[in-house]
Design a protein around this motif. Sequence first.
Motif, mmCIF file in Angstrom:
data_model
loop_
_atom_site.group_PDB
_atom_site.id
_atom_site.type_symbol
_atom_site.label_atom_id
_atom_site.label_comp_id
_atom_site.label_asym_id
_atom_site.label_seq_id
_atom_site.Cartn_x
_atom_site.Cartn_y
_atom_site.Cartn_z
ATOM 1 N N LYS A 1 -0.881 -19.007 -6.869
ATOM 2 C CA LYS A 1 -1.420 -17.949 -6.025
ATOM 3 C C LYS A 1 -2.063 -16.903 -6.900
ATOM 4 C CE LYS A 1 2.387 -16.656 -4.203
ATOM 5 N NZ LYS A 1 3.112 -15.993 -3.132
ATOM 6 N N SER A 2 -2.770 -15.979 -6.260
ATOM 7 C CA SER A 2 -3.362 -14.855 -6.966
ATOM 8 C C SER A 2 -2.616 -13.577 -6.590
ATOM 9 C CB SER A 2 -4.846 -14.713 -6.628
ATOM 10 O OG SER A 2 -5.015 -14.422 -5.252
ATOM 11 N N VAL A 3 -2.433 -12.708 -7.579
ATOM 12 C CA VAL A 3 -1.859 -11.384 -7.375
ATOM 13 C C VAL A 3 -2.898 -10.379 -7.849
ATOM 14 C CG1 VAL A 3 -0.032 -9.775 -7.988
ATOM 15 C CG2 VAL A 3 0.504 -12.205 -7.671
ATOM 16 N N THR A 4 -3.388 -9.541 -6.933
ATOM 17 C CA THR A 4 -4.407 -8.548 -7.255
ATOM 18 C C THR A 4 -3.765 -7.175 -7.285
ATOM 19 O OG1 THR A 4 -6.124 -9.885 -6.194
ATOM 20 C CG2 THR A 4 -6.631 -7.568 -6.581
ATOM 21 N N ILE A 5 -3.927 -6.464 -8.413
ATOM 22 C CA ILE A 5 -3.295 -5.161 -8.602
ATOM 23 C C ILE A 5 -4.395 -4.131 -8.844
ATOM 24 C CG2 ILE A 5 -1.522 -3.889 -9.853
ATOM 25 C CD1 ILE A 5 -0.568 -6.616 -10.960
ATOM 26 N N THR A 6 -4.494 -3.151 -7.947
ATOM 27 C CA THR A 6 -5.535 -2.136 -8.027
ATOM 28 C C THR A 6 -4.919 -0.748 -7.920
ATOM 29 O OG1 THR A 6 -7.068 -3.665 -6.922
ATOM 30 C CG2 THR A 6 -7.739 -1.349 -7.069
ATOM 31 N N ARG A 7 -5.183 0.098 -8.908
ATOM 32 C CA ARG A 7 -4.688 1.485 -8.909
ATOM 33 C C ARG A 7 -3.186 1.540 -8.659
ATOM 34 N NH1 ARG A 7 -7.468 4.790 -4.638
ATOM 35 N NH2 ARG A 7 -6.720 6.543 -5.886
ATOM 36 N N LEU B 1 0.842 -1.185 0.000
ATOM 37 C CA LEU B 1 0.000 0.000 0.000
ATOM 38 C C LEU B 1 0.884 1.244 0.000
ATOM 39 C CD1 LEU B 1 -2.574 -1.054 2.777
ATOM 40 C CD2 LEU B 1 -2.903 -1.207 0.299
ATOM 41 N N ASN B 2 0.303 2.378 -0.325
ATOM 42 C CA ASN B 2 0.937 3.695 -0.238
ATOM 43 C C ASN B 2 1.836 3.964 -1.446
ATOM 44 O OD1 ASN B 2 1.552 6.240 0.982
ATOM 45 N ND2 ASN B 2 1.321 5.281 2.991
ATOM 46 N N SER B 3 2.380 5.196 -1.493
ATOM 47 C CA SER B 3 3.004 5.706 -2.706
ATOM 48 C C SER B 3 4.444 5.260 -2.918
ATOM 49 C CB SER B 3 2.967 7.241 -2.689
ATOM 50 O OG SER B 3 3.640 7.745 -1.535
ATOM 51 N N GLY B 4 5.134 4.841 -1.876
ATOM 52 C CA GLY B 4 6.524 4.426 -2.032
ATOM 53 C C GLY B 4 6.642 3.179 -2.888
ATOM 54 N N SER B 5 7.732 3.076 -3.644
ATOM 55 C CA SER B 5 7.933 1.892 -4.478
ATOM 56 C C SER B 5 8.495 0.741 -3.640
ATOM 57 C CB SER B 5 8.877 2.204 -5.640
ATOM 58 O OG SER B 5 10.174 2.527 -5.163
ATOM 59 N N LEU B 6 8.259 -0.469 -4.111
ATOM 60 C CA LEU B 6 8.750 -1.673 -3.448
ATOM 61 C C LEU B 6 9.499 -2.504 -4.476
ATOM 62 C CD1 LEU B 6 8.881 -3.714 -1.079
ATOM 63 C CD2 LEU B 6 6.692 -4.625 -1.893
ATOM 64 N N ARG B 7 10.800 -2.644 -4.288
ATOM 65 C CA ARG B 7 11.606 -3.465 -5.193
ATOM 66 C C ARG B 7 11.880 -4.803 -4.526
ATOM 67 N NH1 ARG B 7 17.140 -1.038 -7.405
ATOM 68 N NH2 ARG B 7 15.618 0.361 -8.393
ATOM 69 N N LEU B 8 11.500 -5.886 -5.187
ATOM 70 C CA LEU B 8 11.732 -7.237 -4.694
ATOM 71 C C LEU B 8 12.861 -7.839 -5.510
ATOM 72 C CD1 LEU B 8 8.007 -8.384 -4.331
ATOM 73 C CD2 LEU B 8 9.534 -7.581 -2.518
ATOM 74 N N THR B 9 13.988 -8.131 -4.856
ATOM 75 C CA THR B 9 15.198 -8.514 -5.588
ATOM 76 C C THR B 9 15.537 -9.987 -5.502
ATOM 77 O OG1 THR B 9 16.671 -8.087 -3.712
ATOM 78 C CG2 THR B 9 16.145 -6.221 -5.150
ATOM 79 N N GLY C 1 -9.141 -0.466 -3.391
ATOM 80 C CA GLY C 1 -10.102 0.419 -4.023
ATOM 81 C C GLY C 1 -9.994 1.855 -3.577
ATOM 82 N N THR C 2 -9.371 2.082 -2.423
ATOM 83 C CA THR C 2 -9.257 3.438 -1.875
ATOM 84 C C THR C 2 -7.824 3.926 -1.744
ATOM 85 O OG1 THR C 2 -9.318 2.542 0.379
ATOM 86 C CG2 THR C 2 -11.423 3.225 -0.600
#
Length: 266
Positions: A225-231, A183-191, A205-206
């Motif tokens: 697994k499922s990956v859900t990507i919203t906004r 969540l939130n505006s910061g980026s997340l890099r998974l290495t 949704g919010t």
Amino acid sequence: IPDNTYGCRTPNILTNSSDLTFGGNWITNYSSQGLYFQHGNVPVTANVALVSGTITSVGGPTGTTNGPMSGTLANSGNSRFSVATTATSPYNYWLMTNLVLKGSGNLLVQVFTNAFFISCDASGYTGSWTNSGGRMEIWSGTTNPLGSGKVILAYATNSLTFNSTNNLVISNAISGLGPVIKLNSGSLRLTTSNSFTGAMTIGSGTVSGGIVDLRNSYGLGNSSKSVTITRSELQLRGNLLVPASITFTIAGDTTEADPGSGLMPI
């Protein structure tokens, strides 16, 4: 307080008390002892050495939310954060921005239905995290909240949430049964390659999930697994091949750079 334990109680924020500080000295908590922590939503600043010790929250007064901790926490054994069964709600922990976490011992988080908030500097911490009760949530204020050890989500109800405005580079291997949330505006890099089997949720949704920057084919896990990507935005950088067993659900102003989506990876 039971025998062989020590109490540490902060002032009550509702009475405008100042921070409680243990200046210069260390509180050492061994396996045969316990450190009980009762808060008033005001930080307690202390240098605490955990030698396979346990810190137990006994909650705070009505109108408070989190148990804030600052100072230094040095862990050299298999130590644990827990909550008392008779504690006054809420029992949340908060390792604040001005807390330094270091050492090579492993930490067990057992806060049941409560939260364990992390915004501390863990750049000097090499031990592992195991969440076997409650949720771990990364807050703003740090670029290295977890150190370099692995993160284990022991049960399907134990989650790891990245809820930060900071850009994070996470090289910790994440395993176990629980979900990961961004969540939130910061980026997340998974290495690195991860093996957690819980779902991955990016945004809601919010609330935007910002950018998840994938640098490893198994960064989202290596099983069905499922990956859900919203906004939010998922970026694949490099010659990555995400496992075919991972399914994507896209909603609301979302960009997915995934080989199966018809979009070009970055």
